[in-house]
Scaffold this motif. Structure first.
Motif, PDB file in Angstrom:
ATOM      1  N   SER A 178       9.391  -2.803  -8.239  1.00 33.64           N
ATOM      2  CA  SER A 178       8.266  -2.696  -8.833  1.00 33.64           C
ATOM      3  C   SER A 178       7.705  -1.347  -9.081  1.00 33.64           C
ATOM      4  N   THR A 179       7.746  -0.496  -8.135  1.00 33.69           N
ATOM      5  CA  THR A 179       7.519   0.950  -8.392  1.00 33.69           C
ATOM      6  C   THR A 179       8.095   1.614  -9.684  1.00 33.69           C
ATOM      7  N   PHE A 180       9.566   1.471  -9.616  1.00 34.56           N
ATOM      8  CA  PHE A 180      10.268   2.038 -10.514  1.00 34.56           C
ATOM      9  C   PHE A 180       9.796   1.308 -11.932  1.00 34.56           C
ATOM     10  N   GLN A 181       9.411   0.150 -12.006  1.00 33.66           N
ATOM     11  CA  GLN A 181       9.174  -0.489 -13.262  1.00 33.66           C
ATOM     12  C   GLN A 181       7.646   0.141 -13.611  1.00 33.66           C
ATOM     13  N   THR A 182       6.783   0.325 -12.917  1.00 32.15           N
ATOM     14  CA  THR A 182       5.587   0.697 -13.387  1.00 32.15           C
ATOM     15  C   THR A 182       5.815   2.308 -13.726  1.00 32.15           C
ATOM     16  N   ASP A 202       7.310  -0.560 -21.700  1.00 29.57           N
ATOM     17  CA  ASP A 202       8.303  -0.486 -22.731  1.00 29.57           C
ATOM     18  C   ASP A 202       9.651  -0.445 -22.065  1.00 29.57           C
ATOM     19  N   THR A 203      10.058  -0.471 -20.843  1.00 33.28           N
ATOM     20  CA  THR A 203      11.197  -0.119 -20.198  1.00 33.28           C
ATOM     21  C   THR A 203      11.589  -1.321 -19.205  1.00 33.28           C
ATOM     22  N   LYS A 204      12.726  -1.714 -19.134  1.00 32.00           N
ATOM     23  CA  LYS A 204      13.198  -3.042 -18.336  1.00 32.00           C
ATOM     24  C   LYS A 204      14.176  -2.329 -17.165  1.00 32.00           C
ATOM     25  N   GLU A 220      13.712  11.769 -19.612  1.00 32.17           N
ATOM     26  CA  GLU A 220      13.072  12.664 -18.733  1.00 32.17           C
ATOM     27  C   GLU A 220      12.410  12.020 -17.578  1.00 32.17           C
ATOM     28  N   LYS A 221      11.778  10.841 -17.932  1.00 30.46           N
ATOM     29  CA  LYS A 221      11.269   9.897 -16.661  1.00 30.46           C
ATOM     30  C   LYS A 221      12.278   9.408 -15.705  1.00 30.46           C
ATOM     31  N   VAL A 222      13.517   9.224 -16.129  1.00 32.87           N
ATOM     32  CA  VAL A 222      14.625   8.710 -15.187  1.00 32.87           C
ATOM     33  C   VAL A 222      15.081  10.237 -14.510  1.00 32.87           C
ATOM     34  N   GLN A 223      15.367  11.268 -15.173  1.00 30.92           N
ATOM     35  CA  GLN A 223      15.915  12.359 -14.414  1.00 30.92           C
ATOM     36  C   GLN A 223      14.826  12.781 -13.352  1.00 30.92           C
ATOM     37  N   SER A 267       0.914  -1.133   0.004  1.00 34.29           N
ATOM     38  CA  SER A 267       0.007   0.026   0.011  1.00 34.29           C
ATOM     39  C   SER A 267       0.851   1.304  -0.073  1.00 34.29           C
ATOM     40  N   THR A 268       2.005   1.260   0.760  1.00 32.77           N
ATOM     41  CA  THR A 268       2.975   2.302   0.724  1.00 32.77           C
ATOM     42  C   THR A 268       3.490   2.650  -0.569  1.00 32.77           C
ATOM     43  N   GLY A 269       3.651   1.418  -1.234  1.00 35.80           N
ATOM     44  CA  GLY A 269       4.382   1.404  -2.526  1.00 35.80           C
ATOM     45  C   GLY A 269       3.584   2.300  -3.538  1.00 35.80           C
ATOM     46  N   GLN A 270       2.091   1.881  -3.340  1.00 37.90           N
ATOM     47  CA  GLN A 270       1.041   2.617  -4.195  1.00 37.90           C
ATOM     48  C   GLN A 270       0.959   4.097  -3.936  1.00 37.90           C
ATOM     49  N   ASP A 271       1.113   4.260  -2.590  1.00 37.01           N
ATOM     50  CA  ASP A 271       1.040   5.848  -2.344  1.00 37.01           C
ATOM     51  C   ASP A 271       2.188   6.484  -3.121  1.00 37.01           C
ATOM     52  N   ASN A 272       3.460   5.889  -2.973  1.00 41.99           N
ATOM     53  CA  ASN A 272       4.722   6.605  -3.682  1.00 41.99           C
ATOM     54  C   ASN A 272       4.326   6.575  -5.379  1.00 41.99           C
ATOM     55  N   LEU A 273       3.697   5.577  -5.789  1.00 38.69           N
ATOM     56  CA  LEU A 273       3.526   5.738  -7.236  1.00 38.69           C
ATOM     57  C   LEU A 273       2.609   6.679  -7.742  1.00 38.69           C
ATOM     58  N   GLN A 274       1.690   6.961  -6.924  1.00 34.29           N
ATOM     59  CA  GLN A 274       0.679   7.993  -7.237  1.00 34.29           C
ATOM     60  C   GLN A 274       1.334   9.368  -6.999  1.00 34.29           C
ATOM     61  N   ASN A 275       2.287   9.642  -5.985  1.00 34.98           N
ATOM     62  CA  ASN A 275       3.053  10.844  -5.895  1.00 34.98           C
ATOM     63  C   ASN A 275       3.897  10.995  -6.947  1.00 34.98           C
ATOM     64  N   TYR A 276       4.534   9.984  -7.242  1.00 30.74           N
ATOM     65  CA  TYR A 276       5.408   9.940  -8.665  1.00 30.74           C
ATOM     66  C   TYR A 276       4.684  10.406  -9.692  1.00 30.74           C
ATOM     67  N   ARG A 277       3.589   9.908  -9.942  1.00 29.18           N
ATOM     68  CA  ARG A 277       2.787  10.317 -11.320  1.00 29.18           C
ATOM     69  C   ARG A 277       2.382  11.794 -11.203  1.00 29.18           C
TER      70      ARG A 277
END
Length: 213
Positions: free
Chosen positions: A178-182, A187-189, A127-130, A106-116
């Protein structure tokens, strides 16, 4: 070099961010004489913060390579580690491993939403990596990225502010990957190639665009 870093701690920051250095290399980075660098290193060594290793590189005299000790790494904060460890153990004892896994996920999902909020699907991979490196840097991971000649990227985290928690429960590390991958897209590994918990001085992730066709 960040001007707010105390003069006597600059060597520690360099070794943390860039890894092992010879005396000459460190002196050049510090912008001081080799004698000045040696004086700093000996003081830090007496304080138990750095150590040296003699290593032969071909012919000639062996060279001394300087790195941080465990105490030196501990100079960089591990966010609320004691409280975090107590909470993790209490969750395990009272609710079980499965509930702990759900909480971490659940914490990972929170981070994902924040990154988005910062990283758009339409951004280029660079640009995404930077942007991801900047976000992680702001979270205390001392992050940066490098672009390789072949177009791959390396996301580097020189510090882990949740290392104590991750040592106790490696679900944090798998969720992070998993968060980084998402966030970087299908199209990214993303592959972790250095891991602090495996004994490396840093965590690093190789990021590649998948071959199409």
């Amino acid at each position: 070099m960040n001007n707010i870093i105390p003069e006597n701690e600059r060597a520690i920051w360099i070794l943390k961010n860039e890894g092992e250095k010879t005396l000459k290399e460190l002196a050049q980075t510090l912008g001081v004489t080799t004698e000045g660098a040696r004086f700093q290193l000996l003081k830090l060594s007496n304080d138990g913060l750095v150590k040296s290793e003699s290593r032969a590189l071909g012919r000639g005299r062996p060279q001394q390579f300087w790195t941080l000790t465990q105490k030196g790494h501990a100079k960089f904060p591990d966010s609320h580690s004691e409280l975090t460890l107590r909470l993790i153990n209490k969750i395990k004892e009272n609710l079980g491993e499965d509930i702990l896994t759900q909480i971490i996920s659940s914490t990972g999902q929170d981070n994902l939403q924040n990154y988005r909020k910062t990283i758009a699907e339409t951004d280029s991979l660079k640009e995404k990596v930077q942007k991801l490196a900047d976000l992680r840097k702001n979270e205390g991971y001392m992050a940066q990225f490098e672009e390789n000649e072949n177009g791959d990227y390396l996301l580097i985290e020189n510090h882990c502010p949740i290392c104590a928690a991750a040592t106790l429960c490696q679900g944090f590390c798998s969720t992070e990957l998993s968060t980084f991958q998402t966030i970087l897209g299908p199209d990214t590994k993303v592959e972790r190639v250095d891991h602090i918990l495996a004994g490396a001085r840093r965590c690093a992730y190789l990021i590649q665009e998948k071959q199409k066709g």
